[in-house]
Design an enzyme around this catalytic site. Structure first.
Site, PDB file in Angstrom:
ATOM      1  N   ASP A  36       0.800  -1.225   0.000  1.00 51.92           N
ATOM      2  CA  ASP A  36       0.000   0.000   0.000  1.00 51.92           C
ATOM      3  C   ASP A  36       0.832   1.273   0.000  1.00 51.92           C
ATOM      4  OD1 ASP A  36      -2.237  -1.466  -0.143  1.00 51.92           O
ATOM      5  OD2 ASP A  36      -3.082  -0.894   1.792  1.00 51.92           O
ATOM      6  N   ASP A 291     -15.247  34.093 -33.939  1.00 52.04           N
ATOM      7  CA  ASP A 291     -16.213  33.718 -34.963  1.00 52.04           C
ATOM      8  C   ASP A 291     -17.202  32.715 -34.391  1.00 52.04           C
ATOM      9  OD1 ASP A 291     -17.553  32.661 -37.126  1.00 52.04           O
ATOM     10  OD2 ASP A 291     -15.860  32.895 -38.460  1.00 52.04           O
ATOM     11  N   GLY A 426     -10.232  21.758 -34.685  1.00 47.44           N
ATOM     12  CA  GLY A 426     -11.036  20.748 -35.328  1.00 47.44           C
ATOM     13  C   GLY A 426     -12.276  21.288 -35.995  1.00 47.44           C
ATOM     14  N   LEU A 427     -12.491  22.585 -35.929  1.00 45.50           N
ATOM     15  CA  LEU A 427     -13.738  23.128 -36.431  1.00 45.50           C
ATOM     16  C   LEU A 427     -13.570  24.081 -37.605  1.00 45.50           C
ATOM     17  CD1 LEU A 427     -15.642  23.755 -33.124  1.00 45.50           C
ATOM     18  CD2 LEU A 427     -16.036  21.991 -34.809  1.00 45.50           C
TER      19      LEU A 427
END
Length: 551
Positions: A36, A291, A426-427
């Site tokens: 542990d 935008d 990505g857009l």
């Protein structure tokens, strides 16, 4: 019992370690087997702390189970006190040691040490890490502030409660702990906001406080609660015993930070307007100036601890212009708050600690952005989706060297950068046409940020596009017009999914799409074709799918 590879939270003794590691002058004796001790790595490797947690493990082994493990524990407590000379000790058992049913509280109490010894009862098989942290902090506050609370109750019963001394109002800041997601930077931002209001901080707890200082928390006028999962229980006790009100607004995002400043100012009796007027709130202006095609209506899935998930959903919907399509949390103790927020957004909350459930929901929704933990970062990477981490559990990269808070006005600026910048990559769909056929964005080109040199397009596309008899390859600008309104507007029929294959000309057309959106275009097209029962994906199918998902 379920075997799992990943888990959102550790056992409750890890939560206790987070409190002990955050404080000064406190030591934790943990009855635990040798294995542990792995928990040390959470702090030294992931959080990059320059010292080990203040924890002594009994580290019993298999051969000890036939002997006296209770005596082993008592010896560990004596030696820890002699070596580290702490102001206070906390004692408890790990999940494994719980099974041998020794009694750490009774054993430590029998030693009669000259410092406070606070036993922890942390049911390892019913509760988890955040609960363990909250319970440990609560037990410390209750034990160490107990004498002052009793004196206050007696004075109130005798009608001798002293009046509050004149002077500036003081507050405690409760919640920041070790291994917390951006807690260090959040605290710096909160200190700055309180200083702008002219409010003195009495103590920050548990981060950086000693047991002796913790015993005086009741001397403050009110409490600022930053992370209810850790400090909510202790703040409620302080309110009952010392009459200290606590803040209820988490300063996450511009709007919530303004509401937080007004709430704190009301508790302190000061005017918030000068401090608000002096703030440079860039995030809201940035969100308004970007935008709208980058933000408005973009679909986002959110998952994390309850505090961050709920706050992120409000910022995403109210300040960024996103559409929240999924919201969930692994914090079962705060499931009600998550469900209420999800219902206000017209959603059903996902409450689970199984990452496979979360992965299935993300794959089903196909969001434009995932906001989650490091688990969701791995899931999103596998699915090819943009992702930003907003909550614990975290990994080493979530403890940056730079200043990067999540709370306050500067935190809102960080949220904008963290969420929007990867999403914009990505857009930028207009780039599909602008860079079609570009030498950097053909099928064989690796992402430039990964260091691969650009190769001529002819190497990746053996057949020149201009030589291809397909008219859509020679006239790319006219291609989107192929999606006739009748096809694009038609709903996808509930046909049985089938295996699909790509026609060579459609594969070449797909290769013209920039790498950072190519995977998503492929998945959407295959999903569209499968659900329509189209066995061979042609160029027409590709643009029909694009038109369908663009509606």
């Amino acid at each position: 019992m379920q075997l799992t590879l990943w888990t959102y939270e550790g056992p409750p003794h890890v939560g206790a370690m987070r409190i002990a590691t955050a404080m000064r002058g406190l030591h934790y004796v943990l009855h635990a087997p040798q294995g542990d001790t792995y928990a040390d790595l959470l702090f030294t490797m992931i959080e990059r702390r320059d010292r080990r947690p203040p924890v002594t493990y009994t580290t019993f082994q298999a051969r000890d189970l036939g002997g006296d493990t209770a005596e082993l524990f008592k010896t560990a407590v004596r030696e820890a006190h002699a070596r580290f000379q702490p102001e206070a000790l906390i004692v408890g058992a790990s999940c494994t040691a719980e099974l041998i049913q020794d009694d750490p509280a009774g054993l430590a109490g029998a030693l009669d040490l000259p410092v406070p010894v606070i036993p922890l009862e942390l049911p390892s098989y019913q509760k988890k890490e955040h609960w363990g942290a909250a319970e440990t902090f609560y037990q410390l506050v209750r034990s160490l502030c107990g004498p002052a609370a009793r004196a206050r109750r007696e004075a109130r019963a005798a009608g001798e409660l002293p009046a509050r001394p004149a002077g500036p109002r003081r507050c405690n800041v409760l919640g920041p702990a070790a291994l917390g997601f951006r807690h260090r930077d959040d605290l710096a931002e909160i200190r700055r906001l309180l200083a702008a209001l002219g409010i003195e901080i009495h103590h920050v707890a548990p981060l950086g406080i000693s047991p002796r200082e913790l015993a005086t928390l009741g001397e403050a006028d009110f409490n600022v609660v930053l992370y209810p999962e850790i400090a909510g229980t202790a703040a409620a006790w302080l309110k009952r015993e010392f009459g200290q009100p606590a803040t209820t607004v988490l300063p996450y995002g511009s709007r919530a930070t303004e509401a937080f400043v007004r709430e704190v100012a009301a508790l302190a009796g000061v005017d918030p307007e000068p401090a608000l007027a002096a703030e440079d709130r860039r995030a809201r202006w940035y969100a308004a100036s970007v935008d709208s095609t980058y933000l408005t209506g973009k679909r986002v899935f959110i998952f994390g601890d309850a505090t961050h998930a709920v706050a992120a959903a409000k910022v995403a919907a109210g300040e960024m212009g996103f559409e929240v399509v999924g919201l969930g949390s692994y914090s079962r103790e705060f499931a009600r708050e998550v469900r209420e927020t999800a219902a206000s957004l017209g959603l059903e909350a996902l409450i689970t600690d199984d990452y496979l459930d979360v992965e299935a929901r993300i794959a089903e929704l196909q969001p434009d952005l995932v906001l989650g933990t490091q688990m969701e970062r791995h899931i999103a990477k596998r699915l090819g989706l943009p992702c930003a981490v907003i909550s614990a559990p975290v990994h080493v990269q979530d403890f940056p060297a730079r200043y990067a808070p999540q709370l306050g006005f500067e935190g809102a600026n960080v949220l904008f950068d963290t969420w929007v910048h990867p999403l914009m990559m990505g857009l930028e769909e207009h780039l599909l046409g602008m860079f079609r056929g570009d030498f950097e964005f053909h099928e064989g080109a690796a992402p430039s940020h990964l260091g691969g040199p650009a190769r001529p397009a002819a190497q990746a596309l053996p057949e020149p596009l201009t030589a291809e008899p397909q008219p859509q390859a020679a006239e790319p600008a006219a291609a989107p017009a192929r999606a006739t309104p009748a096809v694009a507007a038609a709903p996808i029929a509930a046909a049985a999914p089938i295996d699909t294959r790509w026609a060579p000309e459609a594969e070449r057309e797909l290769g013209k799409i920039p790498f950072f959106v190519r995977g998503k275009a492929r998945r959407n097209t295959e999903r569209y074709a499968s659900e329509l029962g189209v066995a061979t994906i042609t160029v027409e199918t590709l643009y029909d799918a694009k038109a369908h998902y663009s509606r």
